[in-house]
Design a protein around this motif. Sequence first.
Motif, PDB file in Angstrom:
ATOM      1  N   SER A 106       0.585  -0.948   0.039  1.00 17.24           N
ATOM      2  CA  SER A 106      -0.238   0.155   0.478  1.00 17.24           C
ATOM      3  C   SER A 106       0.965   1.073   0.022  1.00 17.24           C
ATOM      4  N   ASP A 107       2.109   1.588   0.392  1.00 16.57           N
ATOM      5  CA  ASP A 107       3.171   2.126   0.602  1.00 16.57           C
ATOM      6  C   ASP A 107       4.042   2.312  -0.883  1.00 16.57           C
ATOM      7  N   SER A 108       4.001   1.217  -1.314  1.00 16.10           N
ATOM      8  CA  SER A 108       4.547   1.174  -2.436  1.00 16.10           C
ATOM      9  C   SER A 108       4.247   1.877  -3.784  1.00 16.10           C
ATOM     10  N   ILE A 109       2.759   2.295  -3.717  1.00 11.67           N
ATOM     11  CA  ILE A 109       2.490   3.542  -4.980  1.00 11.67           C
ATOM     12  C   ILE A 109       3.004   4.358  -4.885  1.00 11.67           C
ATOM     13  N   SER A 110       3.078   4.954  -2.895  1.00 15.09           N
ATOM     14  CA  SER A 110       3.723   6.187  -3.234  1.00 15.09           C
ATOM     15  C   SER A 110       5.137   6.085  -3.160  1.00 15.09           C
ATOM     16  N   SER A 111       6.094   4.649  -2.820  1.00 18.61           N
ATOM     17  CA  SER A 111       7.074   4.805  -3.178  1.00 18.61           C
ATOM     18  C   SER A 111       7.284   4.995  -4.741  1.00 18.61           C
ATOM     19  N   SER A 112       6.924   4.865  -5.605  1.00 17.80           N
ATOM     20  CA  SER A 112       6.475   4.810  -6.762  1.00 17.80           C
ATOM     21  C   SER A 112       6.567   6.376  -7.488  1.00 17.80           C
ATOM     22  N   LEU A 113       5.850   6.736  -7.320  1.00 15.82           N
ATOM     23  CA  LEU A 113       5.523   8.478  -7.733  1.00 15.82           C
ATOM     24  C   LEU A 113       6.794   9.222  -7.240  1.00 15.82           C
ATOM     25  N   TYR A 114       7.192   8.801  -6.023  1.00 20.20           N
ATOM     26  CA  TYR A 114       8.697   9.602  -5.449  1.00 20.20           C
ATOM     27  C   TYR A 114       9.340   9.052  -5.892  1.00 20.20           C
TER      28      TYR A 114
END
Length: 226
Positions: free
Chosen positions: A178-186
């Motif tokens: 669930s955090d990896s989506i934001s990690s991808s954008l970052y």
Amino acid sequence: MGGNFLGGAVALLYFLMFQLCGVTLAACFLNKERRYTQMILGSAAGSVLLMWLPSLWAFLFSFSITAHVLALISLLMLTVGAVFLKRPKLLPNDFPGKRKAFYRAERTLLLPLGLWLLFVFLVLHSFRYQNGEIWSSQCTYGDMSMHLGFITSIAEQKTFPPMYSILPGVKLSYPFLSDSISSSLYLLGAPLRFAYVLPMLFAGAQVFFGAHLSGNAGCVIKRRPR
């Protein structure tokens, strides 16, 4: 913290490509459902695909730009294949009329949805930078700090499966997709705040409309004659 306008634009485009392909796949495989249903489930599918496809490629190429490019190529190939095999009618013949009918039927949702998204954006998930620190209205006993640590460390360490940022050499045992989506954008260059908030806004809308959809389905079942 990190990111710039160009990086944010690239990350936004990447995120929206997954959303668009998710909705297209829903139109292919749920062609008997209403457009409304297809859009809700397709949007959720796009988010799930953004969790899984980069992660699968990350086993071979680490959590890197290369893995994300290959994930996007895989998504496009999957979508093109589904469209070729299923040949869905993506837009009805009377699209303007359908759009007006949908607006008349669902316009009562627009105000509560707008208020909900505003609440999510301004209260639950807003934060600001001050003197090198992050201040937030959503503390929840350090939960936000933990997730921001996951988001940044997954993107920066690129090790996959990721390690705890505070325990080097120890694999992260938290359900981190669930955090990896934001990690991808970052990783793609989005500022941390943007990478953190954008998936949550979409998730909030998916939950909101999904609850409305399930409520309508229950009403239909109850009214169905025996």
